[in-house]
Design a protein around this motif. Structure first.
Motif, mmCIF file in Angstrom:
data_model
loop_
_atom_site.group_PDB
_atom_site.id
_atom_site.type_symbol
_atom_site.label_atom_id
_atom_site.label_comp_id
_atom_site.label_asym_id
_atom_site.label_seq_id
_atom_site.Cartn_x
_atom_site.Cartn_y
_atom_site.Cartn_z
ATOM 1 N N TYR A 124 19.658 34.214 -31.103
ATOM 2 C CA TYR A 124 19.313 34.488 -32.493
ATOM 3 C C TYR A 124 20.409 35.363 -33.091
ATOM 4 C CZ TYR A 124 17.542 36.933 -36.490
ATOM 5 O OH TYR A 124 17.437 37.474 -37.739
ATOM 6 N N ASP B 14 13.283 36.238 -36.276
ATOM 7 C CA ASP B 14 14.022 37.436 -35.886
ATOM 8 C C ASP B 14 14.271 37.446 -34.378
ATOM 9 O OD1 ASP B 14 11.478 37.956 -35.013
ATOM 10 O OD2 ASP B 14 11.246 39.844 -36.091
ATOM 11 N N GLU B 15 14.068 36.274 -33.773
ATOM 12 C CA GLU B 15 14.338 36.097 -32.352
ATOM 13 C C GLU B 15 14.392 34.599 -32.068
ATOM 14 O OE1 GLU B 15 9.640 36.450 -30.980
ATOM 15 O OE2 GLU B 15 11.061 37.983 -30.351
ATOM 16 N N SER C 78 21.273 37.359 -36.920
ATOM 17 C CA SER C 78 20.830 37.688 -38.274
ATOM 18 C C SER C 78 21.816 37.121 -39.291
ATOM 19 C CB SER C 78 20.718 39.200 -38.455
ATOM 20 O OG SER C 78 22.012 39.789 -38.491
ATOM 21 N N GLU D 104 10.272 33.133 -44.824
ATOM 22 C CA GLU D 104 10.159 33.966 -43.630
ATOM 23 C C GLU D 104 11.141 33.446 -42.590
ATOM 24 O OE1 GLU D 104 6.856 35.075 -40.247
ATOM 25 O OE2 GLU D 104 6.173 34.453 -42.231
ATOM 26 N N ASN E 15 20.556 31.413 -37.020
ATOM 27 C CA ASN E 15 19.797 32.239 -37.962
ATOM 28 C C ASN E 15 18.311 31.898 -37.977
ATOM 29 O OD1 ASN E 15 22.535 31.714 -40.193
ATOM 30 N ND2 ASN E 15 22.280 33.439 -38.807
#
Length: 179
Positions: A68, A38-39, A70, A35, A100
């Protein structure tokens, strides 16, 4: 004779096991199996805001140019200067940057015209000190590590918090908990 054969088997077993362990640790991690953030990590986000505030108190306006990122964004940056035109801006592919994992930010100074600059000698607050280094000092006081302190490649706009985890541990799915 039988004892020598047992010893030889044990030695072979040990070195076989060691080879498997080393091989598994050399394989790139499968980031699809963990996992990913995403921030920005909440503590990094809080310290980022505090950095902006404290720099402003020193009359040094700054802007956060990256937080952050991706895996796809990281790979696009990695391709600059390699597969695409432009200068090389990073040596980290997707999954190899603390951006990331939501643990890194990049900053720039804002000059008197409000333009982002990366001039490490700029003294916009006219106190005869480098604004850049004043920001770095504040950032370190907030718990950030500075990319300018790295022994090899220097990444002067880069600030990060690892919370004691290595990149490899993050790639294996360990989560930064913070203080």
């Amino acid at each position: 004779m039988k004892a020598n054969w047992v010893k030889a088997c044990l030695v072979l077993f040990f070195f076989g096991w060691l080879a498997v362990v080393l091989y598994k640790n050399m394989l790139p991690p499968d980031l699809d199996e963990i996992e990913l953030a995403d921030e920005l990590h909440p503590i990094v986000a809080e310290k980022k805001d505090e950095l902006i505030q404290r720099a402003n108190e020193l009359d040094i306006p700054i802007i956060i140019t990256a937080g952050y990122r991706s895996l796809e964004e990281q790979n696009k940056l990695y391709e600059k200067g390699r597969l695409n035109t432009g200068k090389i801006v990073t040596y980290a592919k997707g999954g190899e940057s603390l951006h990331n994992f939501g643990l890194a930010i990049d900053f720039a100074l804002l000059n008197k015209q409000g333009e982002a600059i990366w001039d490490m000698d700029y003294d916009g607050n006219d106190n005869r000190k480098s604004d850049w280094m004043e920001v770095v000092t504040v950032a370190k006081g907030l718990g950030f590590e500075w990319g300018g302190d790295w022994p090899g490649f220097k990444d002067y706009p880069h600030l990060q918090m690892t919370f004691g985890l290595s990149l490899r541990e993050l790639q294996q799915g360990k989560q930064a908990r913070g203080q």
